[in-house]
Design a protein around this motif. Structure first.
Motif, PDB file in Angstrom:
ATOM      1  N   ALA A 275       0.830  -1.207   0.000  1.00  0.00           N
ATOM      2  CA  ALA A 275       0.000   0.000   0.000  1.00  0.00           C
ATOM      3  C   ALA A 275       0.866   1.260   0.000  1.00  0.00           C
ATOM      4  CB  ALA A 275      -0.929   0.009   1.211  1.00  0.00           C
ATOM      5  N   VAL A 276       1.964   1.244   0.744  1.00  0.00           N
ATOM      6  CA  VAL A 276       2.886   2.393   0.747  1.00  0.00           C
ATOM      7  C   VAL A 276       3.559   2.517  -0.614  1.00  0.00           C
ATOM      8  CG1 VAL A 276       4.926   3.415   1.822  1.00  0.00           C
ATOM      9  CG2 VAL A 276       3.270   2.189   3.239  1.00  0.00           C
ATOM     10  N   ARG A 277       4.060   1.416  -1.111  1.00  0.00           N
ATOM     11  CA  ARG A 277       4.737   1.421  -2.422  1.00  0.00           C
ATOM     12  C   ARG A 277       3.835   1.949  -3.532  1.00  0.00           C
ATOM     13  NH1 ARG A 277       5.222  -4.375  -4.472  1.00  0.00           N
ATOM     14  NH2 ARG A 277       2.997  -3.917  -4.720  1.00  0.00           N
ATOM     15  N   ASP A 278       2.557   1.551  -3.500  1.00  0.00           N
ATOM     16  CA  ASP A 278       1.630   1.911  -4.567  1.00  0.00           C
ATOM     17  C   ASP A 278       0.957   3.264  -4.360  1.00  0.00           C
ATOM     18  OD1 ASP A 278       2.295  -0.568  -5.583  1.00  0.00           O
ATOM     19  OD2 ASP A 278       0.470  -1.553  -4.859  1.00  0.00           O
ATOM     20  N   GLY A 279       1.287   3.960  -3.262  1.00  0.00           N
ATOM     21  CA  GLY A 279       0.755   5.287  -3.030  1.00  0.00           C
ATOM     22  C   GLY A 279      -0.645   5.336  -2.477  1.00  0.00           C
ATOM     23  N   ARG A 280      -1.173   4.198  -2.024  1.00  0.00           N
ATOM     24  CA  ARG A 280      -2.523   4.197  -1.451  1.00  0.00           C
ATOM     25  C   ARG A 280      -2.536   4.807  -0.047  1.00  0.00           C
ATOM     26  NH1 ARG A 280      -3.971  -1.078  -0.822  1.00  0.00           N
ATOM     27  NH2 ARG A 280      -2.084  -1.978  -1.736  1.00  0.00           N
ATOM     28  N   VAL A 281      -1.399   4.792   0.604  1.00  0.00           N
ATOM     29  CA  VAL A 281      -1.201   5.500   1.876  1.00  0.00           C
ATOM     30  C   VAL A 281       0.143   6.203   1.800  1.00  0.00           C
ATOM     31  CG1 VAL A 281      -2.611   3.928   3.269  1.00  0.00           C
ATOM     32  CG2 VAL A 281      -0.165   3.474   2.971  1.00  0.00           C
ATOM     33  N   ASP A 282       0.328   7.203   2.656  1.00  0.00           N
ATOM     34  CA  ASP A 282       1.564   7.988   2.622  1.00  0.00           C
ATOM     35  C   ASP A 282       2.678   7.377   3.451  1.00  0.00           C
ATOM     36  OD1 ASP A 282       0.490  10.224   1.055  1.00  0.00           O
ATOM     37  OD2 ASP A 282      -0.762  10.579   2.821  1.00  0.00           O
ATOM     38  N   ALA A 283       2.316   6.567   4.444  1.00  0.00           N
ATOM     39  CA  ALA A 283       3.301   5.926   5.305  1.00  0.00           C
ATOM     40  C   ALA A 283       2.679   4.664   5.880  1.00  0.00           C
ATOM     41  CB  ALA A 283       3.745   6.861   6.423  1.00  0.00           C
ATOM     42  N   GLY A 284       3.530   3.761   6.307  1.00  0.00           N
ATOM     43  CA  GLY A 284       3.044   2.522   6.893  1.00  0.00           C
ATOM     44  C   GLY A 284       3.834   2.157   8.125  1.00  0.00           C
ATOM     45  N   LEU A 285       3.110   1.678   9.123  1.00  0.00           N
ATOM     46  CA  LEU A 285       3.724   1.190  10.356  1.00  0.00           C
ATOM     47  C   LEU A 285       3.821  -0.325  10.225  1.00  0.00           C
ATOM     48  CD1 LEU A 285       4.625   1.899  13.309  1.00  0.00           C
ATOM     49  CD2 LEU A 285       2.264   1.422  13.983  1.00  0.00           C
ATOM     50  N   VAL A 286       5.043  -0.860  10.185  1.00  0.00           N
ATOM     51  CA  VAL A 286       5.220  -2.277   9.902  1.00  0.00           C
ATOM     52  C   VAL A 286       5.858  -3.006  11.079  1.00  0.00           C
ATOM     53  CG1 VAL A 286       5.359  -1.898   7.423  1.00  0.00           C
ATOM     54  CG2 VAL A 286       7.473  -1.979   8.785  1.00  0.00           C
ATOM     55  N   ILE A 287       5.601  -4.302  11.127  1.00  0.00           N
ATOM     56  CA  ILE A 287       6.064  -5.154  12.212  1.00  0.00           C
ATOM     57  C   ILE A 287       6.673  -6.416  11.602  1.00  0.00           C
ATOM     58  CG2 ILE A 287       4.419  -4.287  13.922  1.00  0.00           C
ATOM     59  CD1 ILE A 287       2.567  -6.608  13.232  1.00  0.00           C
ATOM     60  N   HIS A 288       7.129  -7.292  12.475  1.00  0.00           N
ATOM     61  CA  HIS A 288       7.592  -8.622  12.081  1.00  0.00           C
ATOM     62  C   HIS A 288       8.731  -8.557  11.067  1.00  0.00           C
ATOM     63  CE1 HIS A 288       4.367  -9.991  14.506  1.00  0.00           C
ATOM     64  NE2 HIS A 288       3.410  -9.865  13.625  1.00  0.00           N
ATOM     65  N   GLU A 289       8.657  -9.457  10.073  1.00  0.00           N
ATOM     66  CA  GLU A 289       9.772  -9.620   9.142  1.00  0.00           C
ATOM     67  C   GLU A 289       9.919  -8.452   8.183  1.00  0.00           C
ATOM     68  OE1 GLU A 289       6.134 -11.411   7.332  1.00  0.00           O
ATOM     69  OE2 GLU A 289       7.112 -11.580   9.281  1.00  0.00           O
ATOM     70  N   ALA A 290       8.981  -7.503   8.193  1.00  0.00           N
ATOM     71  CA  ALA A 290       9.120  -6.319   7.340  1.00  0.00           C
ATOM     72  C   ALA A 290      10.409  -5.561   7.639  1.00  0.00           C
ATOM     73  CB  ALA A 290       7.915  -5.394   7.511  1.00  0.00           C
ATOM     74  N   ARG A 291      10.936  -5.713   8.857  1.00  0.00           N
ATOM     75  CA  ARG A 291      12.227  -5.097   9.184  1.00  0.00           C
ATOM     76  C   ARG A 291      13.315  -5.550   8.215  1.00  0.00           C
ATOM     77  NH1 ARG A 291      13.022  -2.615  14.005  1.00  0.00           N
ATOM     78  NH2 ARG A 291      15.255  -2.918  13.725  1.00  0.00           N
TER      79      ARG A 291
END
Length: 283
Positions: free
Chosen positions: A141-157
């Motif tokens: 969603a962040v990459r595609d511009g559907r939101v301006d920022a994303g709060l990520v957890i888990h393996e997204a680090r």
């Protein structure tokens, strides 16, 4: 014979690693539970509705469920250097988040509480709309511009660079700098109605499951990878190494201090109801 306990935890590698032995009836003297897999926003809701016996939930959900559920002193996720990240598609300063749309995995999550505590100082203009998405949908969603920022957890680090994203801030670094305490992420809770004796036995079972996972990591590998949503095995190992640590075996003094600190600070900001510290004590 007592009915098997109903248990819900996420398909993430740290949970499947921790609970593999118990889930497969490999802990001596403990029956295998009935397992349900669900993301954290779902398990938070299950706990609030009191639907299962044992759940992995966010520490941010505790204030709403402590009347019915006891916090187990083991099995959860706390640590250092493992906090949620705020990601953007292009480099931004924190102040530029003012008025922006931010995707989060849950408004009852520790990640969200840490974000709100950080943003109260770092984003003086206040962010805009909060959008709740399953955690695996946030980076796209962040990459595609559907939101301006994303709060990520888990393996997204470990994987956000594959999406071309930028880390604006590390909520764990902000928390540790402010408190010196580990980051309380996921809690294991169990029905108080099970009674003190059975709760203590359950804690022993969870600790035994953790120790068996450490003693023989290969035993759980197939189970971990089967539920890891096509995660690279190396990333799964990193994930386990980061989130399964001494606090998983026992919260200890620092762990309980971190939980009390998070909930106290969040209550002061009006983000959660105030919690009597005695409610966190294990029976």
């Amino acid at each position: 014979m007592a009915e098997p306990l109903s248990v819900a935890y996420s398909p993430c590698p740290n949970d499947t690693f921790v609970f593999h032995a118990w889930a497969h009836g490999l802990v001596a003297g403990a029956d295998a539970p009935e397992v349900r897999f669900a993301d954290i926003d779902v398990t938070n809701g299950l706990a609030e509705r009191g639907e299962l016996d044992v759940l992995k939930i966010s520490y941010g959900q505790l204030p709403w469920v402590l009347d019915e559920y006891a916090l187990l002193p083991c099995g959860g996720a706390l640590g250092r250097g493992c906090g949620p990240l705020v990601l953007t598609a292009a480099p931004l300063d924190a102040a530029e988040l003012a008025g922006r749309r931010v995707a989060v995995p849950s408004e009852r999550s520790t990640a969200y509480l840490l974000f709100r505590l950080w943003a109260a100082e770092a984003v003086p203009g206040g962010f805009g709309e909060i959008v709740v998405l399953p955690f695996h949908e946030i980076m796209p969603a962040v990459r595609d511009g559907r939101v301006d920022a994303g709060l990520v957890i888990h393996e997204a680090r470990f994987t956000y660079g594959q999406y071309g994203l930028h880390c604006l801030a590390d909520m764990g670094e902000a928390w540790e700098a402010a408190t010196g305490l580990p980051i309380p992420l996921g809690a294991i809770v169990a029905r108080r109605s099970l009674g003190a004796e059975r709760l203590r036995g359950l804690a022993d079972t969870v600790r035994a499951s953790v120790r068996q996972a450490w003693a023989d990591p290969a035993a759980s590998r197939e189970y971990v990878l089967a539920h890891a949503q096509e995660m690279d095995p190396a990333v799964a190992e990193q994930h386990i190494g980061l989130y399964v640590n001494e606090f998983t075996a026992d919260l200890g003094e620092d762990g309980y201090a971190a939980v009390r600190g998070l909930l106290t600070r969040a209550a002061e900001q009006g983000l959660v109801p105030a919690v009597d510290p005695g409610a966190l004590a294990f029976p």
